[in-house]
Design a protein around this motif. Structure first.
Motif, mmCIF file in Angstrom:
data_model
loop_
_atom_site.group_PDB
_atom_site.id
_atom_site.type_symbol
_atom_site.label_atom_id
_atom_site.label_comp_id
_atom_site.label_asym_id
_atom_site.label_seq_id
_atom_site.Cartn_x
_atom_site.Cartn_y
_atom_site.Cartn_z
ATOM 1 N N LEU A 110 0.878 -1.175 0.000
ATOM 2 C CA LEU A 110 0.000 0.000 0.000
ATOM 3 C C LEU A 110 0.911 1.218 0.000
ATOM 4 O O LEU A 110 1.662 1.432 0.963
ATOM 5 C CB LEU A 110 -0.903 -0.010 1.228
ATOM 6 C CG LEU A 110 -1.920 1.128 1.344
ATOM 7 C CD1 LEU A 110 -3.055 0.942 0.347
ATOM 8 C CD2 LEU A 110 -2.490 1.208 2.765
ATOM 9 N N ARG A 111 0.878 1.980 -1.080
ATOM 10 C CA ARG A 111 1.779 3.128 -1.219
ATOM 11 C C ARG A 111 1.018 4.284 -1.844
ATOM 12 O O ARG A 111 0.419 4.135 -2.911
ATOM 13 C CB ARG A 111 2.988 2.757 -2.071
ATOM 14 C CG ARG A 111 3.954 3.894 -2.349
ATOM 15 C CD ARG A 111 5.151 3.427 -3.162
ATOM 16 N NE ARG A 111 6.011 2.525 -2.400
ATOM 17 C CZ ARG A 111 7.052 1.895 -2.919
ATOM 18 N NH1 ARG A 111 7.329 2.023 -4.212
ATOM 19 N NH2 ARG A 111 7.805 1.102 -2.161
ATOM 20 N N GLY A 112 1.054 5.414 -1.187
ATOM 21 C CA GLY A 112 0.374 6.586 -1.723
ATOM 22 C C GLY A 112 -1.114 6.390 -1.913
ATOM 23 O O GLY A 112 -1.707 6.985 -2.817
ATOM 24 N N GLY A 113 -1.712 5.555 -1.088
ATOM 25 C CA GLY A 113 -3.146 5.295 -1.188
ATOM 26 C C GLY A 113 -3.519 4.226 -2.189
ATOM 27 O O GLY A 113 -4.688 3.821 -2.250
ATOM 28 N N GLY A 114 -2.568 3.745 -2.989
ATOM 29 C CA GLY A 114 -2.840 2.700 -3.972
ATOM 30 C C GLY A 114 -2.349 1.344 -3.491
ATOM 31 O O GLY A 114 -1.318 1.247 -2.808
ATOM 32 N N ASP B 286 5.202 3.097 3.498
ATOM 33 C CA ASP B 286 4.725 1.864 2.869
ATOM 34 C C ASP B 286 4.070 0.960 3.909
ATOM 35 O O ASP B 286 4.519 0.878 5.061
ATOM 36 C CB ASP B 286 5.881 1.085 2.236
ATOM 37 C CG ASP B 286 6.333 1.667 0.907
ATOM 38 O OD1 ASP B 286 5.660 2.575 0.391
ATOM 39 O OD2 ASP B 286 7.376 1.197 0.396
ATOM 40 N N ARG B 287 3.028 0.258 3.502
ATOM 41 C CA ARG B 287 2.432 -0.797 4.332
ATOM 42 C C ARG B 287 2.378 -2.061 3.479
ATOM 43 O O ARG B 287 1.771 -2.073 2.405
ATOM 44 C CB ARG B 287 1.048 -0.402 4.823
ATOM 45 C CG ARG B 287 0.299 -1.528 5.523
ATOM 46 C CD ARG B 287 -0.931 -1.031 6.290
ATOM 47 N NE ARG B 287 -0.546 -0.433 7.563
ATOM 48 C CZ ARG B 287 -1.417 0.024 8.485
ATOM 49 N NH1 ARG B 287 -2.723 -0.047 8.239
ATOM 50 N NH2 ARG B 287 -0.981 0.536 9.628
ATOM 51 N N TYR B 288 3.021 -3.124 3.945
ATOM 52 C CA TYR B 288 3.093 -4.382 3.209
ATOM 53 C C TYR B 288 2.122 -5.393 3.811
ATOM 54 O O TYR B 288 1.924 -5.445 5.024
ATOM 55 C CB TYR B 288 4.514 -4.942 3.248
ATOM 56 C CG TYR B 288 5.452 -4.194 2.334
ATOM 57 C CD1 TYR B 288 5.631 -4.580 1.013
ATOM 58 C CD2 TYR B 288 6.124 -3.069 2.783
ATOM 59 C CE1 TYR B 288 6.468 -3.874 0.159
ATOM 60 C CE2 TYR B 288 6.963 -2.345 1.940
ATOM 61 C CZ TYR B 288 7.124 -2.760 0.628
ATOM 62 O OH TYR B 288 7.941 -2.061 -0.208
ATOM 63 N N LEU B 289 1.535 -6.179 2.927
ATOM 64 C CA LEU B 289 0.646 -7.267 3.329
ATOM 65 C C LEU B 289 1.104 -8.547 2.656
ATOM 66 O O LEU B 289 1.268 -8.594 1.435
ATOM 67 C CB LEU B 289 -0.798 -6.969 2.916
ATOM 68 C CG LEU B 289 -1.779 -8.165 2.980
ATOM 69 C CD1 LEU B 289 -1.995 -8.628 4.424
ATOM 70 C CD2 LEU B 289 -3.110 -7.814 2.324
#
Length: 360
Positions: free
Chosen positions: A241-245, A300-303
């Motif tokens: 998840l980066r920059g809302g995308g 950044d948020r990683y899943l």
């Protein structure tokens, strides 16, 4: 000689193949001559064979292996076109992975030649905030998934078969040797590749006696302090998840994904296809996992998740839940709840990690 027959030299010139190549293709039953002189052994080819000869020449220029060219030449034109499209899609995917590796090696070697003690990418060290959770779901009698999150390693493994849980646990346990306080240095991809080989051996021992009926997928990220090394095989997934995308950074190794790549299925059709859960690759000695680098940015948020989440929760909903959750802990529990609200037909595992600047 009949007018519709050409000597091997004339046929080679017209078909853009060398006489040596034509002799080899004859031996491989790829392009047999129309006639062989019984006394001299000299080969003659029919004019009508030129179309196939040119196709073989073009496919060789693409780099297609001879065994696959034989299969393509035996197909009807429409089927051959789909097969070529699928082959080239795989070539582009593999080329992209090699390009990432080449860029990484250029950076590391350039840094060494300039006597720089740390690479340009590692001058600003970042940190991870993370949480892992695994849930049995609402239908399965047991949980065969394993999820793990540490300061350096994030991983999800989805076991299958009678010894699926031992397989997924063995894979993760083998990778945990990488979860050390010190950031891995320049050979991070080699470290990860070696650890995956150990994980493959561990899985083989865990499923001893069950053969191809048991195994596991594996999707893992190894943190260096400014970027991530990714290893992936199977149908678990990794997103950022980066920059809302929301962006998926792995490809499913499944039958339906290969059919999508070949243009034989749409993503909407794949969602209900009877073979949607059939894997093309899992963590075995004969399968090659995807291995590449992923740059990280603050925010950044990683899943990482098993298909028990991604198969029932659509990407727009995943993006919304990741965006709205204030912490990785709340995110993993919101995602698990969403999968169970959608019926929970499979085990659900997810790891969420945030990239943050270190606190002082």
């Amino acid at each position: 000689m009949r007018e519709d027959m050409l000597t091997i030299g004339a046929f080679a010139k017209a078909g853009r193949l060398s006489p040596k190549a034509l002799r080899m293709y004859d031996e491989l039953d790829l392009l047999k001559p129309g006639r062989v002189d019984p006394d001299t052994g000299y080969r003659y080819y029919a004019v009508a064979q030129l179309e196939q000869a040119r196709l073989v020449a073009w496919l060789r220029r693409l780099g297609m292996p001879l065994a696959r060219i034989r299969q393509v030449c035996a197909l009807r034109p429409a089927d051959a076109a789909r097969e070529i499209r699928a082959y080239w899609a795989r070539v582009e995917t593999e080329t992209a992975a090699r390009r990432d590796l080449a860029e990484f090696l250029v950076e590391e070697l350039s840094a060494l030649s300039a006597s720089v003690s740390v690479s340009r990418k590692d001058t600003t060290m970042l940190e991870l905030r993370y949480c892992a959770h695994s849930d049995r779901g609402l239908v399965r009698p047991a949980n065969q998934d394993t999820a793990y999150a540490g300061s350096r390693l994030l991983a999800v493994a989805d076991g299958f078969g009678p010894t699926g849980h031992p397989a997924s646990s063995a894979a993760i346990d083998a990778l945990r040797v990488l979860d050390t306080p010190e950031a891995p240095t320049g050979n991070v991809l080699n470290l990860l590749d070696d650890a995956v080989r150990g994980a493959t051996d561990a899985v083989r021992d865990a499923v001893d006696g069950d053969g191809e009926d048991a195994g596991t997928t594996l999707t893992a990220l190894l943190w260096t302090g400014s970027r991530l090394a990714l290893v992936h095989i199977g149908d678990s997934r990794a997103y950022v998840l980066r920059g809302g995308g929301l962006f998926r950074i792995t490809d499913d190794h499944t039958v339906v994904q290969s059919m999508i790549d070949e243009g034989r299925l749409t993503p909407e059709e794949a969602a209900t296809h009877p073979q949607r859960m059939l894997l093309l690759k899992a963590l075995t000695p004969t399968a090659t996992p995807d291995l590449r680098l992923q740059d990280a940015e603050p925010g950044d948020r990683y899943l990482l998740c098993s298909d028990g989440l991604s198969r029932v929760v659509p990407d727009p909903q995943i993006r919304h839940l990741l965006t709205s959750a204030p912490t990785p802990d709340t995110a993993v529990h919101a995602l698990t709840a969403a999968a169970n609200e959608a019926g929970g037909p499979d085990n659900i595992s997810c790891v969420v990690a945030d990239v943050v600047a270190p606190t002082t």
